[in-house]
Write a protein that holds these residues in place. Structure first.
Motif, short mmCIF file in Angstrom:
data_model
loop_
_atom_site.label_atom_id
_atom_site.label_comp_id
_atom_site.label_asym_id
_atom_site.label_seq_id
_atom_site.Cartn_x
_atom_site.Cartn_y
_atom_site.Cartn_z
N ASP A 1 119.24 17.00 33.21
CA ASP A 1 119.04 16.87 34.66
C ASP A 1 119.73 15.61 35.18
O ASP A 1 119.83 14.60 34.46
CB ASP A 1 117.54 16.72 34.96
N ASP B 1 118.46 13.60 37.10
CA ASP B 1 117.46 12.51 37.20
C ASP B 1 117.03 12.02 35.82
O ASP B 1 115.90 11.55 35.65
CB ASP B 1 116.25 12.96 38.04
N HIS C 1 113.26 10.53 31.96
CA HIS C 1 113.40 11.61 32.96
C HIS C 1 112.52 11.27 34.17
O HIS C 1 111.30 11.21 34.03
CB HIS C 1 112.97 12.93 32.30
N LYS D 1 112.28 9.83 43.07
CA LYS D 1 113.50 9.62 42.30
C LYS D 1 113.93 8.16 42.46
O LYS D 1 113.71 7.55 43.51
CB LYS D 1 114.61 10.54 42.82
MN MN Z 1 114.50 16.41 36.67
#
Ligand code: MN
Ligand code: UDP
Length: 273
Positions: free
Chosen positions: A104, A106, A214, A220
């Motif tokens: 991902d 992020d 993660h 975020k």
């Molecule tokens: Mn993610």
């Protein structure tokens, strides 16, 4: 030694997630991966951002839901909630690579994790919310058009129990939980920063071995305000724990040292003349 037929792969559908993808790519490079880096982008990602991405990623591949209008795609288009899911599935079309690790945008690596390529499809770490499911933020897979089409077919027929790629992939690779323990990645390869607080003694015991962090969930790193002078994150509304904040500071340090210079460089090229 560089391995040209294996790659780390990520996805970004807009310039905001690209900030995460750039930190991820730079973290892999800073820890000297010997594998290629590939990113799937959608049409929304700007030209300027693509130029910056291509200074970090070997492959910047545009994927578009509407490009290939076969019947499966049409069925999927009636399910707009599966849009991002659909985009992630495109990673199986990267057949120039024999094996890949999807991560991902992020996520970021804290050390070299090239040993993940020793694993087979589909290897992933347990999800902290329901450990019989894997978390689809980090997984090992083998690009294959056959698998890609089977996944699309499955998505069109069954949808996804959580509306996202994780539900779909868990249903499709449904024997993950029971069949082959070597396909269970240790949790340190996909440590969700928010789950640290659900089992603090375990984090104290094993947290220093974390290899991939993660930033799962709605907070975020790029949506936090960061003060580089005091090296601290200004919280807004969200109650983040000490350890979560420390990981966000680490993300920002990488962003400032390795990504901002690239972004600045391309601002200048745009202004010139
Ligand atoms: Mn993610
Ligand atoms: N993603 C994206 N655009 C979006 C949402 C998601 O490109 O608007 C990609 C990105 O790579 C992201 C991944 O899909 O990391 C999964 O979404 P996210 O990480 O936000 O979900 P979470 O891990 O928090 O469940």
């Amino acid at each position: 030694m560089s391995v040209t037929d294996q790659a780390f792969v990520t996805l970004s559908t807009d310039d905001v997630y690209c900030q995460g993808a750039l930190v991820l790519g730079q973290s892999l490079k800073n820890h000297r991966t010997s594998r290629k880096l590939a990113i799937l982008v959608s049409a929304q990602v700007t030209e300027r951002m693509r130029t910056v991405l291509s200074s970090v990623y070997d492959d910047v591949v545009e994927v578009n839901v509407l490009d290939s209008a076969d019947t499966v795609n049409l069925a999927l288009m009636k399910r707009p909630e599966l849009g991002i899911t659909f985009t992630k599935l495109h990673c199986w079309t990267l057949t120039q690579y024999s094996k890949c690790v999807f991560m991902d945008a992020d996520t970021m690596v804290l050390c070299n994790v090239d040993e993940l390529f020793d694993r087979e499809e589909l290897s992933a770490a347990p999800d902290s919310g329901w450990p019989d499911c894997f978390n689809s933020g980090v997984f090992v897979f083998r690009p294959s058009l056959e698998t890609y089409h089977r996944l699309l077919q499955y998505a069109a027929e069954h949808g996804s129990f959580d509306g996202g790629d994780q539900g779909l992939l868990n249903s499709f690779f449904s024997n993950w939980a029971t069949t082959d323990i070597s396909k269970h990645l240790p949790f340190i390869y996909n440590l969700s920063s928010s789950s640290v607080y659900t089992y603090i003694p375990a984090f104290r015991q094993f947290g220093s071995d974390a290899k991939v962090i993660h930033f799962l969930g709605s907070t975020k790193p790029w949506s936090c305000k960061y003060n580089p002078q005091s090296q601290s994150v200004t919280e807004e509304g969200t109650a983040l724990g000490h350890q979560q904040l420390a990981f966000i500071v680490l993300w920002w340090e990488t962003f400032i040292s390795s990504v901002l210079p690239l972004l600045a460089e391309h601002e200048n090229t745009g202004d010139a003349g």
